[in-house]
Motif scaffolding. Structure first.
Motif, PDB file in Angstrom:
ATOM      1  N   GLU A  42       0.744  -1.280  -0.018  1.00 52.89           N
ATOM      2  CA  GLU A  42       0.071   0.106  -0.166  1.00 52.89           C
ATOM      3  C   GLU A  42       0.792   1.176   0.010  1.00 52.89           C
ATOM      4  OE1 GLU A  42      -3.859   0.265   2.054  1.00 52.89           O
ATOM      5  OE2 GLU A  42      -2.643   1.849   3.162  1.00 52.89           O
ATOM      6  N   SER A  44       0.998   5.271   0.072  1.00 53.49           N
ATOM      7  CA  SER A  44       0.170   6.594   0.316  1.00 53.49           C
ATOM      8  C   SER A  44       0.762   7.886   0.273  1.00 53.49           C
ATOM      9  CB  SER A  44      -0.639   6.565   1.807  1.00 53.49           C
ATOM     10  OG  SER A  44      -1.253   5.265   2.010  1.00 53.49           O
ATOM     11  N   THR A  56      -4.969  13.467  -0.231  1.00 52.95           N
ATOM     12  CA  THR A  56      -4.353  12.152   0.090  1.00 52.95           C
ATOM     13  C   THR A  56      -4.597  11.027  -0.860  1.00 52.95           C
ATOM     14  OG1 THR A  56      -4.707  12.948   2.571  1.00 52.95           O
ATOM     15  CG2 THR A  56      -4.349  10.520   1.971  1.00 52.95           C
ATOM     16  N   THR A  58      -3.967   6.923  -1.956  1.00 57.41           N
ATOM     17  CA  THR A  58      -3.549   5.607  -1.593  1.00 57.41           C
ATOM     18  C   THR A  58      -3.607   4.564  -2.620  1.00 57.41           C
ATOM     19  OG1 THR A  58      -4.073   6.016   0.709  1.00 57.41           O
ATOM     20  CG2 THR A  58      -3.919   3.675   0.005  1.00 57.41           C
ATOM     21  N   THR A  60      -2.773   0.388  -4.010  1.00 56.78           N
ATOM     22  CA  THR A  60      -2.215  -0.936  -3.907  1.00 56.78           C
ATOM     23  C   THR A  60      -1.441  -1.458  -5.067  1.00 56.78           C
ATOM     24  OG1 THR A  60      -4.007  -1.149  -2.278  1.00 56.78           O
ATOM     25  CG2 THR A  60      -2.853  -3.175  -2.773  1.00 56.78           C
TER      26      THR A  60
END
Length: 65
Positions: A42, A44, A56, A58, A60
């Motif tokens: 992950e 971020s 922000t 994020t 994967t």
């Protein structure tokens, strides 16, 4: 380089200063963490200008052995 080759093992935090005309105006922070249950990472990021959080993100990423 594969994401599994990143120095620091299963967790890493990187912080960079943002400058405008040689004056620091903010920061961007990246966090990379390997999942303990799956072969994914992950990633971020948090961007701040003058202490105000702008965004922000994020995502994967699968480990590509």
């Amino acid at each position: 380089m594969g994401i599994d080759k990143i120095p620091g093992g299963d967790y890493q935090r990187l912080t960079y200063d943002i400058f405008e005309n040689d004056k620091p105006i903010g920061t961007v922070e990246f966090t990379i963490e390997k999942s303990q249950s799956t072969e994914t990472y992950e990633i971020s990021s948090i961007t701040k200008i003058d202490s105000t959080q702008l965004n922000t993100v994020t995502t994967t990423v699968e480990n590509s052995h």
